[in-house]
Design an enzyme around this catalytic site. Sequence first.
Site, PDB file in Angstrom:
ATOM      1  N   GLU A  38       0.687  -1.196  -0.069  1.00 16.41           N
ATOM      2  CA  GLU A  38      -0.012   0.120  -0.027  1.00 16.41           C
ATOM      3  C   GLU A  38       0.938   1.429  -0.016  1.00 16.41           C
ATOM      4  O   GLU A  38       0.585   2.251  -0.829  1.00 16.41           O
ATOM      5  CB  GLU A  38      -0.933   0.072   1.271  1.00 16.41           C
ATOM      6  CG  GLU A  38      -2.356  -0.869   1.027  1.00 16.41           C
ATOM      7  CD  GLU A  38      -1.980  -2.349   1.047  1.00 16.41           C
ATOM      8  OE1 GLU A  38      -0.870  -2.712   1.376  1.00 16.41           O
ATOM      9  OE2 GLU A  38      -2.957  -3.166   0.740  1.00 16.41           O
TER      10      GLU A  38
ATOM     11  N   HIS B 109     -10.822  -4.711   9.709  1.00 19.68           N
ATOM     12  CA  HIS B 109     -11.199  -4.709   8.530  1.00 19.68           C
ATOM     13  C   HIS B 109     -12.641  -3.806   8.469  1.00 19.68           C
ATOM     14  O   HIS B 109     -13.368  -3.924   7.472  1.00 19.68           O
ATOM     15  CB  HIS B 109     -11.520  -5.764   7.798  1.00 19.68           C
ATOM     16  CG  HIS B 109     -10.284  -6.612   7.250  1.00 19.68           C
ATOM     17  ND1 HIS B 109      -9.415  -7.181   7.915  1.00 19.68           N
ATOM     18  CD2 HIS B 109      -9.882  -6.874   5.797  1.00 19.68           C
ATOM     19  CE1 HIS B 109      -8.472  -7.824   7.386  1.00 19.68           C
ATOM     20  NE2 HIS B 109      -8.807  -7.775   6.118  1.00 19.68           N
TER      21      HIS B 109
HETATM   22  C1  LIG Z   1      -2.269  -4.758   3.820  1.00 22.83           C
HETATM   23  C2  LIG Z   1      -3.189  -5.601   3.214  1.00 22.83           C
HETATM   24  N1  LIG Z   1      -3.463  -5.484   1.933  1.00 22.83           N
HETATM   25  C3  LIG Z   1      -4.367  -6.086   1.164  1.00 22.83           C
HETATM   26  C4  LIG Z   1      -5.260  -7.112   1.927  1.00 22.83           C
HETATM   27  C5  LIG Z   1      -6.148  -7.967   1.117  1.00 22.83           C
HETATM   28  N2  LIG Z   1      -5.635  -9.334   1.072  1.00 22.83           N
HETATM   29  C6  LIG Z   1      -6.067 -10.292   1.884  1.00 22.83           C
HETATM   30  S1  LIG Z   1      -5.097 -11.702   1.707  1.00 22.83           S
HETATM   31  C7  LIG Z   1      -4.530 -11.204   0.443  1.00 22.83           C
HETATM   32  C8  LIG Z   1      -3.485 -11.846  -0.682  1.00 22.83           C
HETATM   33  C9  LIG Z   1      -2.396 -12.405   0.348  1.00 22.83           C
HETATM   34  O1  LIG Z   1      -1.693 -13.445  -0.448  1.00 22.83           O
HETATM   35  P1  LIG Z   1      -0.645 -14.343   0.271  1.00 22.83           P
HETATM   36  O2  LIG Z   1       0.245 -13.647   1.130  1.00 22.83           O
HETATM   37  O3  LIG Z   1       0.200 -14.975  -0.979  1.00 22.83           O
HETATM   38  O4  LIG Z   1      -1.416 -15.508   0.999  1.00 22.83           O
HETATM   39  P2  LIG Z   1      -2.453 -16.449   0.702  1.00 22.83           P
HETATM   40  O5  LIG Z   1      -3.600 -15.800   0.524  1.00 22.83           O
HETATM   41  O6  LIG Z   1      -1.895 -16.778  -0.734  1.00 22.83           O
HETATM   42  O7  LIG Z   1      -2.352 -17.425   1.855  1.00 22.83           O
HETATM   43  C10 LIG Z   1      -4.722  -9.594   0.062  1.00 22.83           C
HETATM   44  C11 LIG Z   1      -4.313  -8.770  -0.979  1.00 22.83           C
HETATM   45  C12 LIG Z   1      -4.798  -7.413   3.344  1.00 22.83           C
HETATM   46  N3  LIG Z   1      -5.644  -8.116   4.102  1.00 22.83           N
HETATM   47  N4  LIG Z   1      -3.978  -6.347   3.840  1.00 22.83           N
END
Ligand SMILES: Cc1ncc(C[n+]2csc(CCOP(=O)(O)OP(=O)(O)O)c2C)c(N)n1
Lengths: 327, 327, 346, 346
Positions: B60, B129
């Site tokens: 972000e 959230h």
């Molecule tokens: C700072 C932040 N930005 C965006 C999100 C929204 N978000 C939740 S999970 C995710 C993807 C995360 O991917 P990864 O770290 O690869 O974990 P996975 O879901 O594959 O286990 C996003 C963008 C968030 N929760 N926090």
Amino acid sequence: MAEKSYRDAIRDAMMEEMDRDPNVLIMGEDIGVYEGTFRITAGMLKKYGPKRVIDTPIAEAGMVGTAVGMAMLGLRPIVEMMTVNFAIVAADQILNHAAKVRYFSGGQVDVPMVIRGPHGAGVQLSAQHSQSFESFYAHFPGLKVVAPGTPADAKGLLKTAIRGRDPVMFLESAALYGMKGEVPDDTNFTVPFGQSRVAREGRDVTIVSYSRMMQMSLLVADKLSKEEGIECEVIDLRTLRPLDMDPVYASVSKTHRAVVVQEQWKPFGAAAEIAASITENVFDELDAPVVRVTGEDVPMPYARNLELLATPHEEHVAAAVKKVMYR
Amino acid sequence: MAEKSYRDAIRDAMMEEMDRDPNVLIMGEDIGVYEGTFRITAGMLKKYGPKRVIDTPIAEAGMVGTAVGMAMLGLRPIVEMMTVNFAIVAADQILNHAAKVRYFSGGQVDVPMVIRGPHGAGVQLSAQHSQSFESFYAHFPGLKVVAPGTPADAKGLLKTAIRGRDPVMFLESAALYGMKGEVPDDTNFTVPFGQSRVAREGRDVTIVSYSRMMQMSLLVADKLSKEEGIECEVIDLRTLRPLDMDPVYASVSKTHRAVVVQEQWKPFGAAAEIAASITENVFDELDAPVVRVTGEDVPMPYARNLELLATPHEEHVAAAVKKVMYR
Amino acid sequence: MAKQKSTASATIEEPACAPEWSDILRQMIFIRRFEEATEREFRKGKIGGYLHVYSGQEAVASGIITALDKGDAVFTGYRDHAHALSLGSDPKGVMAELFGKGTGISKGKGGSMHLFDVEHGFYGGYGIVGGHLPLAVGAAYAMRYKQQNGFVVCFFGDGAMNIGSFHEAMNMCGLWGKEGMCPVLFVIENNGYAMGTSVERHSALTDLAARVRAYNISTEKVDGQDVFALRGVADRVVRQMRETGKPYCIEAVTYRFSGHGAADILQPYRTKDEVEQHKHRDPIAILQNRLREICGLGDEDIKQMEDEAAERVAEAVKFAEESPQPDPRELFTDVVAEHGPQPVNI
Amino acid sequence: MAKQKSTASATIEEPACAPEWSDILRQMIFIRRFEEATEREFRKGKIGGYLHVYSGQEAVASGIITALDKGDAVFTGYRDHAHALSLGSDPKGVMAELFGKGTGISKGKGGSMHLFDVEHGFYGGYGIVGGHLPLAVGAAYAMRYKQQNGFVVCFFGDGAMNIGSFHEAMNMCGLWGKEGMCPVLFVIENNGYAMGTSVERHSALTDLAARVRAYNISTEKVDGQDVFALRGVADRVVRQMRETGKPYCIEAVTYRFSGHGAADILQPYRTKDEVEQHKHRDPIAILQNRLREICGLGDEDIKQMEDEAAERVAEAVKFAEESPQPDPRELFTDVVAEHGPQPVNI
Ligand SMILES: Cc1ncc(C[n+]2csc(CCOP(=O)(O)OP(=O)(O)O)c2C)c(N)n1
Ligand SMILES: Cc1ncc(C[n+]2csc(CCOP(=O)(O)OP(=O)(O)O)c2C)c(N)n1
Ligand SMILES: [Mg+2]
Ligand SMILES: [Mg+2]
């Protein structure tokens, strides 16, 4: 009692608590070898060693986040921000982690930690280094927000912060570091949170403030007393979260007039909460609208003449007092 | 005029501006290939290509900071936050860079950019959230803060935001995405910043609000009108910075009573500023203290029953209206 | 150049049959069935908010967590059910948490993303991507500071490696590790995607561990579908970390079979075919086949495990269903230890 | 392993004498004298706030910036006087800014940390360590998006590499660079210290560039006291970046002769001896000696440069001294383009 500076009061509070409790440690940028930009931590590395006086990289989110983890595991970290401005970089760790993990864990962890450092306008530090964040942090449940205005309060409130179980934003006034005042010697002297203080009694107008602006308000009160026979009662809030408004209501019920003084930008600043609460709770006691004295609504300029125009001064407080007295 | 959802109004605003001006682009997490978690950007990657619809990593601060750089060089980036909660992670970029670079450069750069996304409580998204940040951002000079409550405003205000020269926090209500309303067809339809709107006329009590709480206030007003003959005037602030209080003062001068409604936590929330300003400016018009209706002062819990208790509801607004009427 | 080594684990020697392996299989089967149940209950509206299930990745949590001892601590993101269950949290309490009930392990206040069970060493369940990494680093420091023998495991996704707090935490841990003050086992759950964005599209270099080595932390890439490999590495590394107090990082290459979250229905970012391909490397099937070979595991044994899992899941759902909602007064507790909130609407 | 190469620049071939080198020497001498003057004026109370001077590091700004063309853009931190001056900003305006005068290049609103001169390609001067890196990345994207031929140079310190925004910016630039959309020349001004914390104490791995390579960005370590070496690398790299639109990173190993800022008097973190040792590698002396060899530069020439520098500095100080303070109305301008602030106390 001993005469101590606000700076030494802060330092004493930390050292006494570190002496008392091995779980207290301090971390921050250049607090050890460099001895601190404001020299609050001078000598501490030598005394407590590098495991308890931790020089960190420039990584505010990392500093705060690691402190949260330490606190969850039972330590009592103090995080020194070189200036509280830099805590914005760690806003997510403060607001989404420190302030919330107790709640979303259903109370399974304590988060006893303190984030402290100089706060507010300095002298010509310009826009990124001269901000006041008390209303910003005080909006968030889960945090405590402290803004001491005297050496005794600096010490007593910091000790309460360190001994507590919750994360605390401890906002020091750099402009007051050199200020001296009586501080109790007792190493168990603490000042509880959530207790506003009548800093000066008076019958005509209630001035509500905290930190450096509270000290300025006292000067104005003395001057108005001498020069115009106006007696202001000055209330020092000391902590903004928890916020103890009862002494304010009591005072306004006596004076029927209130002025709130803050260094922050006016819109959505702390004085709005104070003013709204006064009106909400003791409306019928008011003989005049609550007036706010605040900084100008602009990023802090560098040029000294502009900077002086951007912050509130004694004459603004005096004018507000007269305004609520319809003088 | 066409009937449009709030969601489509936002999408239309972006696409019309992208059609109009090649310097407008949008970036965010999963807005392209994934088509957006709220599908606001669905189809846009296909239409505008990956140089104008940029899927970013989870970063972000990087997103906002790169947008600031783009804006300084003459582009007009729109940054979609998956939810505005995540903008805290970028707080330093928003508050110390986007909001200040014009000032500390002495006006050498424009920073035309928009940060937008769903804001406020959802359904069971829990503490990290489900937050409302309007008072947080609106405290900072250099920013604009927009909180539309209707599809037409969502479109018109977003177009103003995109065409402007300043950074804008554009706070959408996820709960209103599906809401429909009349939206002018004219692709040059815009709604200016800093113009509060009388959303409903009434003689008895002024309700001041914005975004979803404004819609809820309208429902309460209708109900009170039908059931109790109380006529509320509802003012929709639309933008919190700039904040246009004149219509509020005018209304209060007529009704002599005011209620302010926000979803945010009460302490240091937006309603404090509104209430304090009303008192400060039209004190003599008030027949009752301004009452604030707000969320409970707790991190948002997950359990649905607790969550429902944490946010303000119609009955709370109705009760506040009656309170200021001493009924 | 980073001086730290990057080891691609050599094929682990075929381990001998041990009763433990059946326990691990039983656990992985249970976790899979548990997750399937959460998806069902979500569709029924019994579970709200976001729901991120772990199906396909079970070997990672189980392989690592079964190597831990009492006194160790685990931190992870929002995809956290398996971690709690592997640590021994009561499935009833976990399911009740997802149902938002007062009997939930976080009292219904956290939900799916914020499971917590400190008694079992589970320090949560965090929703801000990457936000928990500094916490894990601080926790490890605290353990060494208190001269405890434990260490910390910190799980996170490939996508989390792009956010600043990841880096700040890594550097601080690398530094503290030099003094033996940072025993964190970082486990990259590299499932190829951050929501809908593939590793190739979110990371400038797909050798994610290179970032970790840049902080003087040794890394090792492991087949995340092979619980034998994971457990083998964990056993070795854990012993070493307890001694040295230094961090270590495992990149577990895995795959998520379900959507990112319950709302991720269309999955426009990957083909059905791709998912099917990966299902051929189901960690549960892989373990079953191995145990058939080395332990003589039979269909009957598997059926028994499946039945037991089904029963325990049903029990958890029933418990969650029948549990009461949190007491309304709970709204105001656990905000702070002292000076709690003033109710405004009640 | 990071696939990108790390090149330790081979000794640059002795370049031929060219008038340009004298200009560079003249510039470096001028910058040194300018910085000395700012320290003097600070002590006199004419300059306020924080003051971070560049003495000892001149070769870095001059070596890189003299390789730029009109249309290129420079971003840096708060130690920014040299960058503005190298880009051709009027020293009078720079000094007036430090004096907080209305004639300053940022109208007196920015001060030492926030010099800006967009006309000369200088996009500032930022005070939050590392905060400007994402801006530089976005600026580079904008240039390519607009199909301009320029690129961006982003200077930052060794200490800035520990903050999250550095990493987020690097990864995004690495990614965008793959599409030819991110021509940023990152210049690490590695002066060995972040304030009072040495690189060894603030970075887990002292090979700082390893972090950059982990984002698929090629790096090169250069002697930051040798303007020949720096300029040589810059010339080569700049040509290549304009073409490819990809980022590149130079780690310039340098040293700061003065304290971190004007308040850093005691310098408990380093010995006088260490500073003296490094003064033997003064970039100005190194260049002078080279030019004596290859251009036959004589004492007379140097004296002339020194005199000219002294005169220009005196002129700048005089101008700053005599300039008026900003008009009080300036307090309220430049906050936003529209809907400016309501004065509260005036
Ligand atoms: C700072 C932040 N930005 C965006 C999100 C929204 N978000 C939740 S999970 C995710 C993807 C995360 O991917 P990864 O770290 O690869 O974990 P996975 O879901 O594959 O286990 C996003 C963008 C968030 N929760 N926090
Ligand atoms: C986010 C943030 N944290 C702390 C500071 C205070 N600070 C200013 S300069 C500095 C040291 C920076 O070191 P480096 O990046 O190496 O640059 P140098 O001063 O050596 O040129 C620090 C800690 C700051 N300005 N911003
Ligand atoms: Mg992933
Ligand atoms: Mg440095």
